[in-house]
Write a protein that holds these residues in place. Structure first.
Motif, PDB file in Angstrom:
ATOM      1  N   LEU A  73       0.923  -0.902   0.497  1.00  0.00           N
ATOM      2  CA  LEU A  73      -0.325  -0.314   0.143  1.00  0.00           C
ATOM      3  C   LEU A  73       0.820   1.436  -0.186  1.00  0.00           C
ATOM      4  O   LEU A  73       1.915   1.589   0.863  1.00  0.00           O
ATOM      5  CB  LEU A  73      -1.144   0.313   1.361  1.00  0.00           C
ATOM      6  N   SER A  74       0.731   1.899  -0.206  1.00  0.00           N
ATOM      7  CA  SER A  74       1.999   3.362  -1.220  1.00  0.00           C
ATOM      8  C   SER A  74       1.017   4.316   0.830  1.00  0.00           C
ATOM      9  O   SER A  74       0.108   3.713   1.057  1.00  0.00           O
ATOM     10  CB  SER A  74       0.961   4.689  -2.077  1.00  0.00           C
ATOM     11  N   GLY A  75       1.824   4.512   0.787  1.00  0.00           N
ATOM     12  CA  GLY A  75       2.123   5.326   2.585  1.00  0.00           C
ATOM     13  C   GLY A  75       2.281   4.169   3.588  1.00  0.00           C
ATOM     14  O   GLY A  75       2.841   4.735   4.629  1.00  0.00           O
ATOM     15  N   TYR A  76       2.549   3.280   3.252  1.00  0.00           N
ATOM     16  CA  TYR A  76       2.275   2.281   4.367  1.00  0.00           C
ATOM     17  C   TYR A  76       4.175   1.213   3.758  1.00  0.00           C
ATOM     18  O   TYR A  76       3.981  -0.415   3.553  1.00  0.00           O
ATOM     19  CB  TYR A  76       1.716   1.047   4.837  1.00  0.00           C
ATOM     20  N   ILE A 261     -13.997  -5.748   8.050  1.00  0.00           N
ATOM     21  CA  ILE A 261     -12.721  -4.822   7.600  1.00  0.00           C
ATOM     22  C   ILE A 261     -11.441  -4.358   8.582  1.00  0.00           C
ATOM     23  O   ILE A 261     -11.613  -4.400   9.819  1.00  0.00           O
ATOM     24  CB  ILE A 261     -13.305  -3.383   7.880  1.00  0.00           C
ATOM     25  N   PHE A 262     -10.495  -4.154   7.792  1.00  0.00           N
ATOM     26  CA  PHE A 262      -9.171  -4.021   9.082  1.00  0.00           C
ATOM     27  C   PHE A 262      -8.317  -2.446   8.909  1.00  0.00           C
ATOM     28  O   PHE A 262      -8.858  -2.123   8.002  1.00  0.00           O
ATOM     29  CB  PHE A 262      -8.331  -4.484   8.404  1.00  0.00           C
ATOM     30  N   LEU A 263      -8.106  -1.732  10.190  1.00  0.00           N
ATOM     31  CA  LEU A 263      -7.929  -0.603   9.383  1.00  0.00           C
ATOM     32  C   LEU A 263      -6.229  -0.008   9.783  1.00  0.00           C
ATOM     33  O   LEU A 263      -5.667  -0.477  10.980  1.00  0.00           O
ATOM     34  CB  LEU A 263      -8.695   0.666  10.603  1.00  0.00           C
ATOM     35  N   LEU A 264      -6.138   0.298   9.094  1.00  0.00           N
ATOM     36  CA  LEU A 264      -4.595   0.238   9.437  1.00  0.00           C
ATOM     37  C   LEU A 264      -4.185   1.938   9.025  1.00  0.00           C
ATOM     38  O   LEU A 264      -4.375   2.745   8.317  1.00  0.00           O
ATOM     39  CB  LEU A 264      -3.729  -0.543   8.461  1.00  0.00           C
ATOM     40  N   GLY A 265      -3.745   2.300  10.608  1.00  0.00           N
ATOM     41  CA  GLY A 265      -3.349   4.016  10.509  1.00  0.00           C
ATOM     42  C   GLY A 265      -2.050   4.044  10.622  1.00  0.00           C
ATOM     43  O   GLY A 265      -1.478   3.678   9.676  1.00  0.00           O
ATOM     44  N   GLY A 266      -1.620   5.097  11.725  1.00  0.00           N
ATOM     45  CA  GLY A 266      -0.079   5.755  11.090  1.00  0.00           C
ATOM     46  C   GLY A 266       0.635   5.383  12.924  1.00  0.00           C
ATOM     47  O   GLY A 266       0.065   4.860  13.552  1.00  0.00           O
ATOM     48  N   LEU A 267       1.125   6.289  12.955  1.00  0.00           N
ATOM     49  CA  LEU A 267       1.801   6.198  14.009  1.00  0.00           C
ATOM     50  C   LEU A 267       1.568   6.952  15.305  1.00  0.00           C
ATOM     51  O   LEU A 267       1.791   6.321  16.867  1.00  0.00           O
ATOM     52  CB  LEU A 267       3.703   7.045  14.058  1.00  0.00           C
ATOM     53  N   LYS A 268       0.635   7.794  14.461  1.00  0.00           N
ATOM     54  CA  LYS A 268      -0.298   8.431  15.686  1.00  0.00           C
ATOM     55  C   LYS A 268      -1.797   8.418  15.581  1.00  0.00           C
ATOM     56  O   LYS A 268      -1.737   7.940  14.130  1.00  0.00           O
ATOM     57  CB  LYS A 268       0.178  10.151  15.497  1.00  0.00           C
ATOM     58  N   ARG A 269      -2.438   8.425  16.585  1.00  0.00           N
ATOM     59  CA  ARG A 269      -4.408   7.953  16.366  1.00  0.00           C
ATOM     60  C   ARG A 269      -4.711   9.156  15.482  1.00  0.00           C
ATOM     61  O   ARG A 269      -5.889   9.324  14.982  1.00  0.00           O
ATOM     62  CB  ARG A 269      -5.057   7.967  17.488  1.00  0.00           C
TER      63      ARG A 269
END
Length: 394
Positions: A73-76, A261-269
């Motif tokens: 995924l772009s950005g991950y 559904i799976f949610l993948l975020g960032g280093l901060k919420r």
């Protein structure tokens, strides 16, 4: 709509999208990445084909790595998604293991927290007839297997403090805020211990080693696992898997049964996550930058084929399994129980390497040498259960 939600004030962006997908009508889930029809920010990811022989792949119940499809995924960076690479019928083995073998002692499960040891022995034997006879009414009493929420393998989590929390009487907004704080608190408390360890299943270790090697992580050691058991009203709270002492090794996730559904975020919420579908047989690998990102499962969905079970679970494993295969044939009777369970459920296996080669746990002060068990819900959020009973973290 989802983009607009991330800009509202109040809750962090991850929690807002968690609620959005939890409450969204299942027939209207636009914007969710589907790796069965990749496009947009999805790109093909390279695998280390030479790292896993075809024979070892077959022994693990997998297709030759040359036949897998893998995506990023772009950005991950470090995130790899592998849509169902299992050989026909071989998912059945892992479902049966998760329901029949892995919940057995000396492994630890949520039921151990409020039941005597003799009551949590042979959950399969105590549940199979009830499951086999189960009808469509949601008011029927649940079997012990249906009350299973998690099982831990290998190194087990310890919990340093006890928290008794009651959700009764809280309004919905209070529950959302509470659950958000609760998950953050759990992450800070959770750790592994050298004193709380049971043998890791050899078949699951072999599967994990082959998948890790195919993704460029040769020498991966499966040392800890958490099996999560979901029903249609279940979810997995927002969290980061950071308790392992070695973060250079990937986190492997295997899904079976109904979709989610799976949610993948960032280093901060505060960073809005990307939503994606996970279907039966799909594997996710979180490594490098993506190893310590926030993630969650806001909901479980019926498989998109519209049938009681995904078609990939229709077929039994080949009768001609290779020498040394870790895959075992299930009896028709055993699979009937598993199939009945999966009609309204999803099972996820998440495997980790806790220690680097030669690494040891730091000395623990003030311990009595005995491991503690994790909380009943661990990461699990069950909306109905949480509104009607206390949540005890032990």
């Amino acid at each position: 709509m989802a983009a607009a939600l991330t800009r509202e004030g109040g809750e962090d962006a991850f929690r807002r999208l968690f609620r959005f997908y939890r409450q969204r009508d299942a027939s209207d889930l636009r914007g969710v990445v589907d790796f069965s029809a990749p496009g947009g920010q999805v790109f093909r990811s390279q695998l280390s084909i030479s790292s896993v022989s075809d024979q070892d792949a077959y022994r693990a119940g997998l297709q030759p790595v040359s036949q897998w499809k893998a995506y990023g995924l772009s950005g991950y960076p470090g995130f790899i998604f592998i849509p169902n690479p299992f050989l026909p019928g071989c998912q059945r083995h892992w479902v049966k293991q998760c329901l029949k073998q892995y919940p057995e002692k000396p492994n630890v499960c949520n039921l151990d927290l409020h039941m005597a040891p003799e009551e949590t022995t042979d959950l399969w034997g105590q549940s199979k007839e009830q499951l086999r006879r189960r009808g469509s009414s949601k008011w029927e009493p649940r079997s012990l297997l249906e009350k299973l929420r998690w099982v831990t393998l290998g190194y087990h989590y310890n919990w340093e403090t006890k928290i008794n929390l009651l959700l009764d009487g809280l309004n919905k907004s209070s529950v959302v805020i509470f659950q958000s704080c609760q998950n953050d608190l759990r992450e800070k408390e959770k750790k592994y211990s050298a004193n709380h360890h049971t043998p890791f299943p050899s078949d699951l270790a072999f599967l994990s080693e082959q998948v890790a090697a195919a993704c460029g992580f040769r020498g991966f050691q499966a040392q800890a696992g958490i099996l999560n058991y979901y029903h249609f009203d279940s979810s997995l709270g927002i969290h980061v898997d950071e308790s392992e002492l070695d973060h250079s090794r990937p986190l492997l996730s295997f899904s079976f049964g109904q979709s989610s559904i799976f949610l993948l975020g960032g280093l901060k919420r505060e960073e809005a996550p990307t939503a994606m579908f996970m279907h039966s047989g799909d594997i996710m690998v979180m490594s490098g930058f993506s190893r310590l990102l926030y993630h969650a499962v806001p909901r479980v969905l019926p498989n998109p084929e519209g049938t009681a079970l995904p078609s990939c679970l229709d077929q039994a494993p080949s009768s001609d399994l290779p020498v040394g295969s870790v895959i075992e044939h299930s009896s028709d009777e055993d699979w009937q129980v598993c199939a009945k369970y999966l009609q309204s459920s999803r099972i996820n296996m998440t495997i980790r390497q806790v220690l680097a080669e030669g690494q040891k746990f730091p000395e623990e002060s003030g311990t009595n040498g005995k491991g503690q068990t994790p909380s009943e819900d661990s990461y699990h959020e069950n909306s109905k259960a949480k509104r009607h009973k206390p949540n005890t973290v032990s």
